[in-house]
Design a protein around this motif. Structure first.
Motif, PDB file in Angstrom:
ATOM      1  N   GLY A  28       8.595  13.317   7.167  1.00 17.81           N
ATOM      2  CA  GLY A  28       7.576  12.992   7.816  1.00 17.81           C
ATOM      3  C   GLY A  28       7.414  12.444   9.536  1.00 17.81           C
ATOM      4  N   GLY A  29       6.781  11.661   9.821  1.00 20.38           N
ATOM      5  CA  GLY A  29       6.336  11.493  11.158  1.00 20.38           C
ATOM      6  C   GLY A  29       7.695  11.568  12.158  1.00 20.38           C
ATOM      7  N   ARG A  32       8.732  15.483  12.393  1.00 21.49           N
ATOM      8  CA  ARG A  32       7.581  16.100  13.203  1.00 21.49           C
ATOM      9  C   ARG A  32       7.654  15.802  14.910  1.00 21.49           C
ATOM     10  NH1 ARG A  32       2.953  12.581  12.073  1.00 21.49           N
ATOM     11  NH2 ARG A  32       3.713  11.886  13.928  1.00 21.49           N
ATOM     12  N   HIS A  40       8.420   9.002  20.515  1.00 21.03           N
ATOM     13  CA  HIS A  40       7.360   7.917  19.891  1.00 21.03           C
ATOM     14  C   HIS A  40       7.537   6.596  20.128  1.00 21.03           C
ATOM     15  CE1 HIS A  40       5.026   6.789  16.411  1.00 21.03           C
ATOM     16  NE2 HIS A  40       5.069   8.097  15.970  1.00 21.03           N
ATOM     17  N   ASP A  44       9.705   4.637  13.576  1.00 21.02           N
ATOM     18  CA  ASP A  44       9.917   4.501  12.377  1.00 21.02           C
ATOM     19  C   ASP A  44      10.425   5.881  11.750  1.00 21.02           C
ATOM     20  OD1 ASP A  44       7.758   5.344  13.149  1.00 21.02           O
ATOM     21  OD2 ASP A  44       6.294   4.523  11.423  1.00 21.02           O
ATOM     22  N   ASP A  46      11.150   7.624   7.996  1.00 17.07           N
ATOM     23  CA  ASP A  46      10.827   7.499   6.767  1.00 17.07           C
ATOM     24  C   ASP A  46      12.014   8.237   5.971  1.00 17.07           C
ATOM     25  OD1 ASP A  46       8.195   6.131   6.438  1.00 17.07           O
ATOM     26  OD2 ASP A  46       7.854   7.831   7.996  1.00 17.07           O
ATOM     27  N   ARG A 103      -8.166   5.172  -3.808  1.00 22.59           N
ATOM     28  CA  ARG A 103      -7.488   6.031  -2.954  1.00 22.59           C
ATOM     29  C   ARG A 103      -5.767   5.366  -3.268  1.00 22.59           C
ATOM     30  NH1 ARG A 103      -5.465   3.419   1.974  1.00 22.59           N
ATOM     31  NH2 ARG A 103      -4.669   5.367   2.266  1.00 22.59           N
ATOM     32  N   ARG A 118       2.648  15.701  -1.850  1.00 20.24           N
ATOM     33  CA  ARG A 118       2.081  14.684  -1.744  1.00 20.24           C
ATOM     34  C   ARG A 118       1.552  14.233  -0.364  1.00 20.24           C
ATOM     35  NH1 ARG A 118       3.942   9.297  -0.406  1.00 20.24           N
ATOM     36  NH2 ARG A 118       5.966   9.358  -0.475  1.00 20.24           N
ATOM     37  N   ARG A 119       2.117  14.824   0.481  1.00 23.54           N
ATOM     38  CA  ARG A 119       2.130  14.243   2.014  1.00 23.54           C
ATOM     39  C   ARG A 119       0.808  14.838   2.543  1.00 23.54           C
ATOM     40  NH1 ARG A 119       6.140  10.767   3.655  1.00 23.54           N
ATOM     41  NH2 ARG A 119       7.244  10.790   1.938  1.00 23.54           N
ATOM     42  N   ASN A 124       3.706  17.073   8.314  1.00 25.28           N
ATOM     43  CA  ASN A 124       3.977  15.865   7.948  1.00 25.28           C
ATOM     44  C   ASN A 124       4.805  15.957   6.772  1.00 25.28           C
ATOM     45  OD1 ASN A 124       2.739  14.550   9.884  1.00 25.28           O
ATOM     46  ND2 ASN A 124       1.318  13.571   8.907  1.00 25.28           N
ATOM     47  N   ASP A 166      -7.397  11.059  -1.443  1.00 26.96           N
ATOM     48  CA  ASP A 166      -7.301  10.098  -0.473  1.00 26.96           C
ATOM     49  C   ASP A 166      -7.891  10.342   0.934  1.00 26.96           C
ATOM     50  OD1 ASP A 166      -6.765   7.960   1.314  1.00 26.96           O
ATOM     51  OD2 ASP A 166      -4.449   8.494   1.365  1.00 26.96           O
ATOM     52  N   ARG A 169      -7.231  10.343   4.721  1.00 23.18           N
ATOM     53  CA  ARG A 169      -6.604  11.597   5.425  1.00 23.18           C
ATOM     54  C   ARG A 169      -7.588  12.025   6.236  1.00 23.18           C
ATOM     55  NH1 ARG A 169      -3.978  13.174  -0.537  1.00 23.18           N
ATOM     56  NH2 ARG A 169      -2.212  11.786  -0.584  1.00 23.18           N
ATOM     57  N   PHE A 176      -4.641  12.781  14.594  1.00 21.14           N
ATOM     58  CA  PHE A 176      -3.425  13.621  14.699  1.00 21.14           C
ATOM     59  C   PHE A 176      -3.876  14.874  15.780  1.00 21.14           C
ATOM     60  CE2 PHE A 176      -1.258  12.054  10.911  1.00 21.14           C
ATOM     61  CZ  PHE A 176      -0.192  11.517  11.383  1.00 21.14           C
ATOM     62  N   GLN A 179      -4.291  13.165  18.999  1.00 16.24           N
ATOM     63  CA  GLN A 179      -3.100  12.587  19.388  1.00 16.24           C
ATOM     64  C   GLN A 179      -2.041  13.669  19.782  1.00 16.24           C
ATOM     65  OE1 GLN A 179      -1.179  10.232  16.620  1.00 16.24           O
ATOM     66  NE2 GLN A 179      -1.360   8.234  17.756  1.00 16.24           N
ATOM     67  N   LYS A 213      -6.623   4.136  17.141  1.00 19.17           N
ATOM     68  CA  LYS A 213      -5.796   5.052  17.478  1.00 19.17           C
ATOM     69  C   LYS A 213      -6.317   6.269  18.276  1.00 19.17           C
ATOM     70  CE  LYS A 213      -1.797   4.098  14.488  1.00 19.17           C
ATOM     71  NZ  LYS A 213      -1.093   4.515  13.133  1.00 19.17           N
TER      72      LYS A 213
HETATM   73  P1  ATP Z   1       2.381   7.742  12.968  1.00 13.44           P
HETATM   74  O1  ATP Z   1       3.348   6.853  12.796  1.00 13.44           O
HETATM   75  O2  ATP Z   1       2.450   8.080  14.348  1.00 13.44           O
HETATM   76  O3  ATP Z   1       0.981   7.403  12.611  1.00 13.44           O
HETATM   77  P2  ATP Z   1       3.481   9.281  10.733  1.00 13.44           P
HETATM   78  O4  ATP Z   1       3.181  10.599  10.441  1.00 13.44           O
HETATM   79  O5  ATP Z   1       4.585   8.676  10.772  1.00 13.44           O
HETATM   80  O6  ATP Z   1       2.543   9.138  12.121  1.00 13.44           O
HETATM   81  P3  ATP Z   1       2.962   7.166   8.990  1.00 13.44           P
HETATM   82  O7  ATP Z   1       1.394   6.478   8.582  1.00 13.44           O
HETATM   83  O8  ATP Z   1       4.072   6.310   9.502  1.00 13.44           O
HETATM   84  O9  ATP Z   1       2.412   8.358   9.792  1.00 13.44           O
HETATM   85  O10 ATP Z   1       3.299   7.990   7.627  1.00 13.44           O
HETATM   86  C1  ATP Z   1       4.618   8.382   7.425  1.00 13.44           C
HETATM   87  C2  ATP Z   1       4.401   9.642   6.612  1.00 13.44           C
HETATM   88  O11 ATP Z   1       3.938   9.248   5.314  1.00 13.44           O
HETATM   89  C3  ATP Z   1       3.542  10.867   7.168  1.00 13.44           C
HETATM   90  O12 ATP Z   1       4.220  11.534   8.097  1.00 13.44           O
HETATM   91  C4  ATP Z   1       3.200  11.448   5.966  1.00 13.44           C
HETATM   92  O13 ATP Z   1       3.996  12.295   5.420  1.00 13.44           O
HETATM   93  C5  ATP Z   1       2.947  10.213   4.960  1.00 13.44           C
HETATM   94  N1  ATP Z   1       1.725   9.963   4.767  1.00 13.44           N
HETATM   95  C6  ATP Z   1       1.030   8.936   5.318  1.00 13.44           C
HETATM   96  N2  ATP Z   1      -0.167   8.337   4.875  1.00 13.44           N
HETATM   97  C7  ATP Z   1      -0.550   9.383   4.298  1.00 13.44           C
HETATM   98  C8  ATP Z   1      -1.641   9.507   3.287  1.00 13.44           C
HETATM   99  N3  ATP Z   1      -2.515   8.930   3.509  1.00 13.44           N
HETATM  100  N4  ATP Z   1      -1.646  10.829   2.622  1.00 13.44           N
HETATM  101  C9  ATP Z   1      -0.339  11.406   2.478  1.00 13.44           C
HETATM  102  N5  ATP Z   1       0.542  11.304   3.102  1.00 13.44           N
HETATM  103  C10 ATP Z   1       0.647  10.449   3.971  1.00 13.44           C
END
Ligand code: ATP
Ligand code: MG
Length: 479
Positions: A28-29, A32, A40, A44, A46, A103, A118-119, A124, A166, A169, A176, A179, A213
């Motif tokens: 994820g984030g 990326r 960042h 965080d 994941d 959702r 599911r991402r 991401n 959901d 998204r 995104f 940003q 944001k």
């Molecule tokens: P940021 O922290 O800058 O908002 P991020 O990509 O880390 O960006 P998070 O909300 O921290 O976003 O979520 C972490 C990861 O979880 C995302 O990169 C994505 O893979 C997944 N994710 C978060 N929210 C969703 C969603 N609503 N639907 C699907 N995947 C999600």
């Protein structure tokens, strides 16, 4: 492709997963942003693990040091803890299935690929292995890397299903895009437009988080324009949506107030990172549609849009679930006052007009001036220059009066309790009348900002109201 994860935290995690033959990836984030060389602000990370994410979090916390407190979110099957600057979040790899009303998915355990599926976006869904033998290996089943290079936001699966499952998204896609300065791939964007109505099942709190944001981006207008184009804006923020459009009568057109408002937001964003000042910029003309009038002689007018706009702020904040505290009052005040400095730019301005503005704006006067300068959106350089020069003059006048009279945080030298003591009256209407008379006289320069003069006025005003001073001592009693 291999990713160089050189922070020692990854080494530690790798040692833990390798020892117990756990399969885990960074996903994820973090991946990326690491690939985008994006610093960042919130670090965080994941971590997805085949099996139980909570158990793994506990194990990792134990191995990484004594006294680490793990927060467990059993409903979500996730756990997290802080390590140095990092927030580590753990989740078991999962499959998700959704129903129409919510959702919140039904979750079952799955493989890494199920979890990537599911991402929300291909960029991401990138995962990097933590296991020793494959450490740093990038798993990219949806061509996230090529989208990252081409700066594209695209869903891994059918966007129609992704957004309908959901709808938050859709907001995230736009956020995104702004940003990261990416483009939303065409089918993905069309799908947002056709699923816009689904945003209604998302809580206001989640929507405002994304809106904030967007507002905090360098170029927030792009976000609002995408929200408008997709049809989301009129659902989540109809008051802003109704600013758009140009009407023409007898050959005279007014400007598009939506485009103007988001440009003012952009302008102010290059001068402030105060989110509430950015909100004030976005909302400063919010009452233009309801005050719009046309007159054959004078053309288009929006009389009183600043006061009405100020009045609309509490309701807008309530509807959007923005805080109903002093931040709201600040935005309301700036919207209310946003035309006042223009009035002061005329050549002949009384000191009392300047004093009144200083008194009303208080410490927010500098922010108000920033807003007024951002409000100049004329593309004509000469016009821009003229307006900016005028505001330069206003700033000078404000400075002069502030130095002379110090009214910015003005407190009248006679307060309510002195009035009550002097006339031996109860708090009430008379106290208010006398207080206002003193304040106005000082702001209008009729009496100096001093106790003796204010006290004299208090006595005179009290006598006009049929009150007799019971205590003639000019010094306030200290009890
Ligand atoms: P940021 O922290 O800058 O908002 P991020 O990509 O880390 O960006 P998070 O909300 O921290 O976003 O979520 C972490 C990861 O979880 C995302 O990169 C994505 O893979 C997944 N994710 C978060 N929210 C969703 C969603 N609503 N639907 C699907 N995947 C999600
Ligand atoms: Mg994140």
């Amino acid at each position: 492709m291999n990713i160089c994860l050189n922070d020692k935290i990854f080494e530690m995690l790798s040692a833990i997963v390798t020892k117990d033959s756990i399969k885990a990836w960074i996903i994820g984030g973090y991946v990326r942003d690491h690939l985008l060389h994006r610093d960042h602000p919130e670090k965080d990370i994941d971590i997805v693990v085949v099996g139980n994410g909570i158990d793994f979090a506990r194990k990792a916390a134990k191995a990484m040091g004594p006294g680490i407190k793990v927060s467990i979110f059993r409903n979500f099957g996730t756990a997290m803890f802080r390590y140095g600057d990092y927030d580590l979040e753990f989740v078991g790899a999962r499959k998700e299935s959704y129903n129409r009303e919510s959702r919140k998915p039904v979750v079952t355990t799955g493989t890494l690929e199920d979890d990537q599926r599911r991402r929300d976006f291909t960029i991401n869904a990138l995962a990097v292995s933590l296991n020793r033998e494959t450490f740093g290996e990038l798993l990219d089943p949806f061509n996230g890397i090529s989208d990252l290079n081409a700066k594209i936001i695209r869903t891994p699966l059918d966007p129609g299903i992704t957004f309908s499952d959901d709808p938050l998204r859709m907001m995230r896609a736009i956020r995104f895009a702004v940003q990261l300065n990416f483009t939303i791939e065409e089918t993905t964007f069309k799908s947002i437009a056709s699923n816009a109505e689904r945003i209604r099942i998302v809580s206001k709190e989640r929507i405002i988080e994304e809106l904030n944001k967007i507002i905090m981006c360098d170029n927030p207008s792009r976000g609002f324009i995408l929200l408008e184009k997709s049809g989301l804006l009129k659902i989540i923020f109809p008051e802003l949506d109704s600013l758009k459009g140009v009407e023409k009568k007898e050959g005279k057109a007014h400007k598009d107030n939506f485009i103007h408002s988001v440009r003012v937001l952009d302008n102010i964003s290059s001068n402030t990172s105060n989110m509430w000042l950015r909100w004030a910029a976005l909302l400063h003309d919010i009452a233009k549609p309801v005050t719009k009038k046309y007159d054959s002689e004078s053309g288009w007018s929006f009389h009183g849009h600043e006061f009405l706009g100020g009045k609309m702020i509490p309701d807008i904040f309530r509807k959007l679930k923005l805080p109903l505290n002093e931040k709201m009052k600040y935005v309301k005040k700036l919207v209310d006052l946003h035309l006042r400095p223009i009035a002061l730019s005329q050549e002949v301005v009384t000191d009392s007009a300047v004093r009144r503005l200083l008194f009303e704006a208080g410490d927010d006067i500098d922010d108000l001036m920033l807003l007024c300068e951002a409000d100049i959106t004329s593309r004509n350089e000469a016009t821009r220059k003229k307006h900016l020069e005028n505001f330069g003059l206003v700033r000078n006048k404000l400075r002069e009066i502030e130095e002379k009279d110090a009214v910015r945080n003005f407190k009248p030298p006679v307060d309510g309790s002195e009035i009550i003591r002097t006339f031996m009256i109860k708090p009430g209407r008379e106290v208010g009348i006398i207080k206002n008379a003193i304040r106005d006289a000082i702001l209008d320069g009729i009496i100096p900002n001093e106790h003796e003069a204010a006290r004299k006025l208090m006595i005179d005003k009290g006598q006009e109201l049929g009150l007799t001073p019971q205590d003639e001592s000019p010094e306030p009693n200290i009890q």
